[in-house]
Write an enzyme that holds these catalytic residues in place. Structure first.
Site, short mmCIF file in Angstrom:
data_model
loop_
_atom_site.label_atom_id
_atom_site.label_comp_id
_atom_site.label_asym_id
_atom_site.label_seq_id
_atom_site.Cartn_x
_atom_site.Cartn_y
_atom_site.Cartn_z
N ASP A 107 -8.62 -2.75 2.42
CA ASP A 107 -9.73 -1.59 2.32
C ASP A 107 -10.50 -2.03 1.40
OD1 ASP A 107 -11.24 0.73 2.32
OD2 ASP A 107 -9.41 2.07 2.06
N PHE A 156 -9.75 6.01 8.35
CA PHE A 156 -8.24 5.79 7.97
C PHE A 156 -7.45 5.69 9.34
CE2 PHE A 156 -4.24 7.12 6.81
CZ PHE A 156 -4.04 6.34 5.43
N VAL A 157 -6.85 4.66 9.49
CA VAL A 157 -5.89 4.27 10.63
C VAL A 157 -4.53 4.12 10.42
CG1 VAL A 157 -7.90 2.99 11.76
CG2 VAL A 157 -6.21 1.75 10.27
N ASP A 163 0.77 3.72 7.36
CA ASP A 163 0.99 5.06 7.16
C ASP A 163 0.05 6.01 6.72
OD1 ASP A 163 1.37 3.88 4.41
OD2 ASP A 163 2.28 6.11 4.18
N ARG A 169 4.31 4.55 10.62
CA ARG A 169 4.31 3.21 10.93
C ARG A 169 4.93 2.55 12.08
NH1 ARG A 169 3.50 1.69 5.27
NH2 ARG A 169 4.49 2.92 3.76
#
Ligand code: IMP
Ligand code: MG
Length: 183
Positions: A107, A156-157, A163, A169
């Site tokens: 990120d 946000f993935v 997670d 997950r």
């Protein structure tokens, strides 16, 4: 999808199981070629890279060893804190070894730049990075990534090792979470 099924919490599927497998097969071929006559050590970053490590290593056809590190990153929120701490170090002495760090996602790149400078100080013969996903902000930091699965938007993935608050997950596809999950 059934309600109660974890994939029903996704608003948008970015990559299916097949997309991930196909891309990993391509990367595995390149990685095989690069390390053909070398003694390769794959270093996975727990917990997110577990799925990538398992699938990438089995898509490869050369010998390799594996080791794991755990470092703190997000806690349970969705913002990078910049605070990095080694929770579990390698079992292997990497000096003189060819090391490929296997990551789930980059990120800001803060976590990885810390990790890489730490590993570099142990004097490996070579040190490269493979990440399954990379967000745009990573480009602003000088993290030199050799293999990227997919460049993704700044969202946000979850899924495929990634997670939210410790969950999702085990989702085989990757996507964004529906707003009701956060509330
Ligand atoms: P960075 O230090 O900002 O590059 O963050 C890296 C770590 O944050 C990753 O290894 C993940 O554990 C976590 N992370 C970053 N983005 C996401 C995301 O979209 N979903 C889940 N985890 C993420
Ligand atoms: Mg991670």
């Amino acid at each position: 999808m059934d309600s109660g099924h974890i994939s029903s919490d996704l608003t948008n599927v970015l990559f299916t199981k097949e997309d991930v497998a196909n891309r990993l097969a391509e990367l595995a071929t390149e990685i095989d070629e690069t390390y053909r006559d070398k003694d390769l050590l794959l270093v996975g970053v727990l917990n997110g890279a577990v799925m990538v490590m398992a699938d990438l290593s089995r898509a490869m056809s050369i010998h390799c060893s594996m080791d794991w590190m755990a470092i703190s990153s997000y806690g349970s929120g969705t913002q990078s804190s910049g605070v990095v701490r080694i929770l579990k170090d390698l079992n292997t002495d990497i000096s003189g070894r060819h090391v490929l760090v296997v990551e789930d996602i980059i990120d800001t790149g803060l976590t990885l730049s810390y990790l890489i400078s730490n590993l570099r100080s142990r004097e490996p013969a070579s040190l490269e990075i493979m990440t399954m996903f990379r967000k745009p902000e990573a480009a602003e930091n000088a993290v030199d990534v050799k293999w990227v699965g997919f460049d993704i938007p700044n969202e946000f993935v979850v899924g495929y090792g990634l997670d939210y608050a410790g969950k999702y997950r085990n989702l085989t596809s990757v996507g964004t979470l529906s707003p009701h999950v956060y509330s």
